[in-house]
Design a protein around this motif. Structure first.
Motif, PDB file in Angstrom:
ATOM      1  N   GLU A  27       0.814  -1.215   0.000  1.00 25.96           N
ATOM      2  CA  GLU A  27       0.000   0.000   0.000  1.00 25.96           C
ATOM      3  C   GLU A  27       0.849   1.267   0.000  1.00 25.96           C
ATOM      4  OE1 GLU A  27      -2.304  -0.626   3.468  1.00 25.96           O
ATOM      5  OE2 GLU A  27      -3.572  -2.182   2.562  1.00 25.96           O
ATOM      6  N   ASP A  28       2.163   1.137   0.071  1.00 26.09           N
ATOM      7  CA  ASP A  28       3.051   2.290   0.107  1.00 26.09           C
ATOM      8  C   ASP A  28       3.152   2.891  -1.292  1.00 26.09           C
ATOM      9  OD1 ASP A  28       5.120   4.144   0.331  1.00 26.09           O
ATOM     10  OD2 ASP A  28       6.290   2.903   1.703  1.00 26.09           O
ATOM     11  N   LEU A  29       2.619   4.078  -1.472  1.00 27.54           N
ATOM     12  CA  LEU A  29       2.587   4.712  -2.784  1.00 27.54           C
ATOM     13  C   LEU A  29       3.959   5.185  -3.244  1.00 27.54           C
ATOM     14  CD1 LEU A  29      -0.694   6.815  -2.428  1.00 27.54           C
ATOM     15  CD2 LEU A  29      -0.399   4.533  -3.434  1.00 27.54           C
ATOM     16  N   ASN A  30       4.920   5.228  -2.343  1.00 33.45           N
ATOM     17  CA  ASN A  30       6.271   5.629  -2.708  1.00 33.45           C
ATOM     18  C   ASN A  30       7.093   4.483  -3.284  1.00 33.45           C
ATOM     19  OD1 ASN A  30       6.017   8.359  -1.799  1.00 33.45           O
ATOM     20  ND2 ASN A  30       6.211   7.622   0.318  1.00 33.45           N
ATOM     21  N   LEU A  31       6.534   3.271  -3.235  1.00 32.10           N
ATOM     22  CA  LEU A  31       7.243   2.089  -3.709  1.00 32.10           C
ATOM     23  C   LEU A  31       6.546   1.501  -4.928  1.00 32.10           C
ATOM     24  CD1 LEU A  31       7.892   0.284  -0.282  1.00 32.10           C
ATOM     25  CD2 LEU A  31       9.472   1.751  -1.556  1.00 32.10           C
ATOM     26  N   SER A  32       7.307   0.750  -5.729  1.00 35.72           N
ATOM     27  CA  SER A  32       6.713   0.023  -6.851  1.00 35.72           C
ATOM     28  C   SER A  32       5.953  -1.175  -6.298  1.00 35.72           C
ATOM     29  CB  SER A  32       7.805  -0.461  -7.805  1.00 35.72           C
ATOM     30  OG  SER A  32       8.506   0.642  -8.348  1.00 35.72           O
ATOM     31  N   ASN A  33       4.684  -1.265  -6.630  1.00 33.15           N
ATOM     32  CA  ASN A  33       3.850  -2.325  -6.080  1.00 33.15           C
ATOM     33  C   ASN A  33       2.634  -2.573  -6.949  1.00 33.15           C
ATOM     34  OD1 ASN A  33       4.801  -3.443  -3.499  1.00 33.15           O
ATOM     35  ND2 ASN A  33       4.695  -1.329  -2.756  1.00 33.15           N
ATOM     36  N   VAL A  34       2.063  -3.744  -6.788  1.00 25.55           N
ATOM     37  CA  VAL A  34       0.686  -3.987  -7.170  1.00 25.55           C
ATOM     38  C   VAL A  34      -0.063  -4.155  -5.854  1.00 25.55           C
ATOM     39  CG1 VAL A  34       1.064  -6.491  -7.367  1.00 25.55           C
ATOM     40  CG2 VAL A  34      -0.899  -5.424  -8.507  1.00 25.55           C
ATOM     41  N   LYS A  35      -1.218  -3.511  -5.718  1.00 23.94           N
ATOM     42  CA  LYS A  35      -1.947  -3.535  -4.451  1.00 23.94           C
ATOM     43  C   LYS A  35      -2.465  -4.944  -4.171  1.00 23.94           C
ATOM     44  CE  LYS A  35      -5.771  -1.403  -1.907  1.00 23.94           C
ATOM     45  NZ  LYS A  35      -4.990  -1.339  -0.664  1.00 23.94           N
TER      46      LYS A  35
END
Length: 441
Positions: A105-113
């Protein structure tokens, strides 16, 4: 460009002696080593042949630097190894821990929720890790294989040591900085630390990955993929590699590998391209441009790839069966014939950069103890086609060597092109007497 590959046999057992000659039309002239002015605009960079590990270019390549999400090449190597060994399967479903849900959930990191209570296939998590550099996804895979992230990091550390990499600093499975780890950090590491590797070591990791699991490219070549297809969480993932088809920095032949970005690592990229039968691996670390969009890493990767293809060729210097200057025969003191001719048993092929002088080529003959007697001489009887050693070849101008640290790998086996029987007792005795008196007079 001649890019035909050959399999060079391994070094023969033992070394007897080494004879070096320099082929030159002007043997008394000093050797002038030409230098290229090409330079990559990045803190560190390297380009290697994915097959042999030959280094074509390097800049500050031995200094450990932050690698950010290029870390995932090592993590995903171990995931592929676990799948191959039957520890996990592509269809297996993994439920995400509360800790990793926070990471996702960290928007500063590359992720898929990722969603609490949902489970995701190993394949989906793997694709998300490789294509969009999803941090929570790759750590979820690591936890599934090793039980804990710490234990998986220990596996990472052991693996790079087994490859001869001793100066890596690994504290994360994803490559994020400890400040972004939601309170979970590797024991003994500090708050603002992250993974460190040199450009050369990173290239070696990429080489092992492509050699052991070439199918990895089937994932990294995808400009996009669908995550959790057929579920309420179905999401289209677009690659972070902007050198793939459809992106602004597209370059034909590029099909991987991995971006990496943190404040400490800057904009970095491990790339690979296949062109004219030659696959390159390139590493560009901390290529920061003024607008901060990360595009310079792709621009510099393109420049580096073009430099290699424009300046390096894999050339056949001599075909199989050639007689080489200075290495046209070998002595057989106890033979009916005192020498037999020798020839190359494979084509003699070598990497050549345009500014290297072919007149300065060095040839080094290394013989095998197996072919020699106790006095280090070739023993009769000798049969045609008998291997008597290997010829190592190189340019004095080429000081780059190979990514595994070796300096000389180009060699060709040398075999006899004639035969001779062992001389009888009377012939050998006559020679011995003659040699005795020749030393006196």
């Amino acid at each position: 460009m001649n890019l035909k590959r050959i399999n060079i046999p391994s070094r023969l057992k033992g070394l007897c002696y080494t004879l070096v000659i320099i082929i030159s039309f002007n043997m008394i002239a000093p050797i002038a080593f030409a230098e290229t002015t090409f330079e990559v605009s990045a803190k560190a960079a390297i380009a290697i042949d994915a097959d042999t590990g030959k280094i074509f270019y390097e800049k500050n390549a031995n200094t450990p630097l932050p690698i950010a999400s290029m870390t995932k090449l090592l993590t995903l190597y171990l995931i592929l190894e676990a799948e191959k060994n039957g520890q996990i399967s592509w269809d297996e479903q993994i439920e995400i821990s509360d800790h990793l849900l926070k990471i996702s959930e960290d928007l500063n990191l590359s992720n898929v929720k990722l969603v609490k209570g949902s489970s995701y296939s190993v394949r989906d998590l793997f694709n998300a890790s490789a294509i969009i550099s999803a941090n929570a996804a790759v750590t979820a895979l690591a936890e599934r294989v090793a039980g804990t992230e710490k234990d998986f990091i220990d596996l990472m550390r052991a693996k790079v040591i087994s490859w001869g990499i001793e100066d890596a600093y690994l504290i994360s499975t994803s490559g994020i900085n400890n400040e972004d780890a939601q309170g979970r950090i590797y024991p003994g590491s500090k708050e603002n630390e992250e993974n460190l590797m040199s450009a050369k070591d990173m290239a070696l990791v990429a080489q092992h990955l492509l050699q052991d699991f070439p199918e990895f490219l089937e994932t990294t070549k995808l400009p996009s993929t669908v995550f959790a297809a057929g579920t309420d969480e179905e999401t289209v993932l677009e690659s972070s590699n902007f050198m793939l088809p459809g992106f602004y920095y597209y370059k034909e032949g590029v099909d991987g590998l991995k971006t990496g970005t943190t404040d400490l690592a800057g904009a970095s990229f491990a790339g690979t391209i296949n062109k004219n039968g030659l696959r390159l691996i390139t590493i560009v670390m901390n290529a920061n441009d003024s607008n901060g969009d990360g595009g310079l890493r792709f621009v510099e990767t393109t420049r580096l790839m073009d430099f290699v293809y424009e300046n390096w060729t894999y050339e056949t210097l001599y075909p199989k069966g050639s007689t080489l200057p200075g290495f046209n025969k070998i002595d057989v003191p106890n033979g009916v014939d005192l020498s037999v001719p020798i020839i190359t048993n494979d084509p003699l092929q070598l990497w050549h950069r345009q500014d290297m002088n072919k007149e300065h080529l060095t040839l080094t003959m290394v013989n095998s103890y197996e072919a020699l007697d106790k006095n280090n001489q070739l023993k009769a009887p000798v049969e045609r086609g008998q291997q008597v050693g290997e010829l190592q070849v190189g340019y004095p101008e080429d000081t780059l060597g190979y990514v595994d640290g070796s300096k000389q790998k180009t060699s060709v086996p040398m075999v006899t092109n004639g035969a001779t029987k062992k001389a009888n007792f009377f012939v050998l005795s006559s020679r011995s007497i003659k040699n005795f008196f020749s030393t006196i007079f």
